[in-house]
Write an enzyme that holds these catalytic residues in place. Structure first.
Site, short mmCIF file in Angstrom:
data_model
loop_
_atom_site.label_atom_id
_atom_site.label_comp_id
_atom_site.label_asym_id
_atom_site.label_seq_id
_atom_site.Cartn_x
_atom_site.Cartn_y
_atom_site.Cartn_z
N ARG A 534 0.62 27.63 93.36
CA ARG A 534 1.14 28.65 94.26
C ARG A 534 2.36 28.19 95.03
NH1 ARG A 534 1.13 25.96 99.02
NH2 ARG A 534 1.05 27.88 100.22
N GLY A 738 3.88 31.00 89.09
CA GLY A 738 3.61 29.60 88.78
C GLY A 738 3.13 29.37 87.36
N GLU A 741 -0.41 24.57 86.18
CA GLU A 741 -1.69 24.17 85.60
C GLU A 741 -1.92 24.74 84.21
OE1 GLU A 741 -4.90 24.35 88.88
OE2 GLU A 741 -3.28 25.64 89.57
#
Length: 782
Positions: A534, A738, A741
């Site tokens: 984030r 984002g 990940e």
């Protein structure tokens, strides 16, 4: 006018400092009078501490402080305060610290630790999360009912080993199963996995005589450490200063709080001398947190045409001995755990369960690597059961604009397109071409057999509804700009992207944008945590607003200087000018600290911009149904892989992997591609060989690189293809969302799906070792 910086491949702004060794990490630092700390670790997984004798350690010359859990009546934790600083009363995993020493050298501290005698009484352990929730299982936290936790968000079950039970209910699952043509049930497992950052956990703490605490730590989130230190130790926030210098990787393992309170308390006992505590690599594996293990059970009902009609899912998360951060992983799995699929009827139970293993925490993907392994294996199995192409089956069921997620959120045109990601990777690996019988025979004759596999993924930031961040932008005398933030760059390159965002907003050269590297709670503006993918989204918005504030202030002064209304002014090339007469301007440098007229009069003053951003519209989820709005954005992606298997040995080689993500807008193409490739390789490690191995007594057997293997250069696929779909996020910085990940998620499932394509055997347990593949080859008759 300058070219845009958005989308350009700007090299990392800190690369020179890192490659030349100028960058200083915690372990590089030293302070006058500094002591060195070491920990005494438990050899048992579950045992009462009957007696600790520290007398010999205290008598050793050079020892300045010795602590045991009996002296430390504290509990620490972010979401569930369940963890002791040093074990109190009993140990809950092998490797748990029971005592600690601070001495004038590391050697003396090590010697002192060896002189501490601990008498234990063994207790019955429990290692399987499914067994741990059965009636009569040994209780790991008898006092669970008294622990503090974030109420309304998490749901511990006192008197059991269930630290959190997250429920999700959508539609009528039983009705969906009754209408199904086929019902497919499977179980999937994944072991615990180590984070393995290059830099181990390290902290230097100083408890000053005025009860102020200074902490320099290798943590992802300085403000979270400060807050948790305050809550744990009962010291006001204003008396705690946390600094984070350069950070050598984290992957979630340095989120929350770990060694900081122990180092601070050792400093207090040593009369305020600074104490350095640096984890050895073995302690990274055996004492500090890992990724949680998972047992997943999935039951899916489908129509004859291949539509998913109902899905019942149970996730059993092995939280290990402490579940502080783990409860939020179980929650994230609860609201996103059916994958990016449009399913009308879903029943999902996600249990975070105590066991006597090393405790788990956040890890890149925050549970999604684990449950998407199960979901994407299940999708392939269903497709084969129906005689459908796995690509076509997914396309029929993926979320699209107009779909409703399992929490009740409507997917909109700007949410992102997982179907386009899947379409792109399938095209890249030429999906759908079938081998002829002659080609297959030729492969077998050569001893190598090939296969292709697909998998999709999604992830949203897992964070509280009130998550916020801020940024300060200020001019220097020469017209350059400092951007001050408190999110950390642990290697993901976000600071470079934020510099691009600032340069783009201020319309000035990026060389004149300086991101202040060290994060210090005393001087930097607030940021919640650098987790959840984030930081670019929220930090980018905060930086834009800080820069816009600067622009507004410059226009205010320039309006007086140029004798023109603010709305007739524009910026560019480090000038504020009149739109219809660009030759009338004032430079940024002239405005930076206040404009000075030729006669000496001055107006304005230093230009300092502030920006802030808080998550918009998020809600807590209904405790019985899981309905609500948990996510500010969703990033979707897909992988396609081509593999080759050695029939004799089971060795697997990834010949090609294609990975595509809908990132909204690429801010830095060079760094985003690098981020994806790094995540893919990390996902290969998870998929092929990583995982904790315990003996029957709960002792971790592979607590070093001798026995715990991570990918090396030889494991990198022959070809990695990276591409992006850009469906702009309307509230994202320049449309971005984002992707930190996500590249690691579903890599393992794509590989396993390719194994099935090659040999026709499903492997549902991780990792996909050569031995597992060899056994599957034997099962298939090779």
């Amino acid at each position: 006018m300058m070219d845009t910086y958005i989308g350009k491949g700007i090299p990392r702004i800190e690369s020179f400092e890192k490659v030349t060794g100028i960058a200083k990490y915690v372990n590089d630092l030293s302070f006058p009078g500094m002591l060195y700390a070491k920990m005494k670790l438990s050899p048992h997984a579950h045992a009462k501490i009957k007696k600790i004798d520290v007398s010999k350690a205290k008598e050793l010359p050079g020892v300045k402080a010795v602590l045991t859990g009996q002296e430390l009546n504290y509990k620490q934790g972010l979401y569930l305060r369940d963890k002791d600083i040093l074990a109190q009363g009993k140990v809950r995993y092998q490797g748990e610290p029971v005592a600690a020493v601070a001495a004038v050298s590391e050697e003396i501290a090590e010697k002192a630790v060896s002189l501490i005698d601990v008498e234990y009484e063994l207790l019955s352990p429990v290692f399987d999360p499914v067994e741990a929730i059965k009636e009569g299982a040994p209780l790991i936290h008898e006092d669970l009912g008294s622990y503090q936790y974030m109420k309304g968000v998490f749901h511990p079950v006192p008197g059991t080993n269930i630290a959190n039970h997250h429920k999700l209910r959508k539609g009528d699952v039983e009705k969906g199963f009754k209408e199904s043509y086929k019902i497919i049930e499977n179980e999937f497992t994944m072991p615990q996995v180590a984070h393995v950052p290059m830099e181990t956990h390290a902290v230097i703490a100083e408890w000053l005589p005025n009860d102020k605490i200074k902490v320099c730590t290798s943590a992802q989130s300085p403000f979270a450490v400060r807050n948790l230190m305050s809550n744990t130790l009962g010291v006001p926030v204003a008396k705690i200063e946390v600094e984070v210098p350069y950070l050598g990787g984290g992957f979630g393992g340095k989120a929350g709080i770990h060694l900081e309170p122990l180092a601070a308390l050792l400093s207090k006992k040593a009369g305020g001398r600074p104490v350095k505590l640096v984890a050895k690599r073995e302690e990274e594996f055996n004492t500090l947190p890992c990724r949680q293990a998972l047992v997943a059970r999935i039951k899916t009902g489908v129509s004859k045409e291949g539509r998913i009609l109902a899905q019942e899912i149970t996730y059993y998360w092995d939280a290990g001995a402490y579940a502080d951060y783990g409860v939020n992983i179980g929650r994230a799995a609860g609201y996103s755990g059916a994958g990016p699929y449009d399913i009308k009827n879903v029943k999902l139970d996600s249990y975070t369960i105590y066991t006597n293993h090393v405790f788990g925490t956040a890890y890149r993907g925050f549970g999604h690597v684990e449950f998407m392994w199960a979901i994407e294996r299940q999708m392939d199995i269903i497709a084969h059961e129906l005689g459908m192409d796995p690509y076509e089956f997914r396309m029929k069921n993926l979320l699209k604009p107009g779909s409703i997620t399992i929490t009740g959120e409507k997917i909109r045109e700007n949410t992102g397109r997982v179907d386009k990601c899947l379409e792109s990777v399938a095209k890249e690996i030429v999906w759908g071409t079938k081998k002829t019988e002659e080609e297959r025979k030729a492969e077998i004759a050569q001893g190598k057999i090939t296969g292709k596999g697909l998998a999709v993924l999604h992830k949203a930031p897992a964070m509280p509804t009130f998550t916020s961040c801020s940024a300060v932008a200020k001019f220097n005398d020469d017209g350059t700009v400092n951007i001050i933030i408190a999110g950390t760059d642990m290697g993901q390159g976000t600071y470079t992207a934020l510099a691009q965002i600032a340069a783009e907003t201020l319309k000035m050269p990026i060389e004149k944008i300086n991101i202040v590297w060290d994060c210090d709670t005393k001087t930097n503006p607030y940021d919640w945590q650098t987790v959840a993918s984030r930081f670019l989204f929220m930090g980018g918005n905060a930086v834009i607003r800080a820069c816009d504030d600067m622009i507004d202030q410059m226009k205010e002064v320039a309006s007086a200087v140029l004798r023109a209304p603010k709305d007739e002014l524009e910026i560019g090339e480090e000038k504020v000018y009149i739109k219809h007469n660009p030759d009338e301007f004032v430079t940024y440098q002239q405005l930076a600290l206040g404009y000075v007229y030729p006669n000496g009069n001055a107006i304005g003053g230093p230009i300092i911009g502030r920006g802030k951003y808080i998550a918009q519209g998020l809600t807590n989820l209904d405790p019985e149904t899981g309905q609500g709005l948990p996510a500010i954005d969703w990033t979707y992606g897909a992988h396609g892989v081509e593999i080759e298997i050695d029939i004799k040995t089971g060795d697997l080689t990834i010949k090609k992997i294609a990975s595509v993500f809908d990132v909204g807008k690429v801010i830095n193409k060079l760094l985003t591609e690098g981020q994806v490739k790094g995540g893919v390789i990390q996902g290969i490690g998870t998929g092929l060989f990583e995982g904790y191995i315990y003996n029957k007594d709960g002792k971790l057997l592979n607590s070093s690189f001798t026995d715990y293997k991570i990918p090396t250069a030889k494991d990198i696929p022959d070809e990695i293809v990276v591409d992006f779909v850009e469906t702009p996020q309307l509230d994202g910085p320049f449309g971005a969302r984002g992707v930190a990940e996500h590249p690691m998620i579903s890599v393992n499932a794509a590989i396993a799906n390719a194994i099935y394509d090659a040999i026709g055997v499903n492997i549902n347990d991780q990792p996909l070792t050569s031995e597992r593949i060899w056994r599957a080859l034997k099962e298939a008759g090779f």
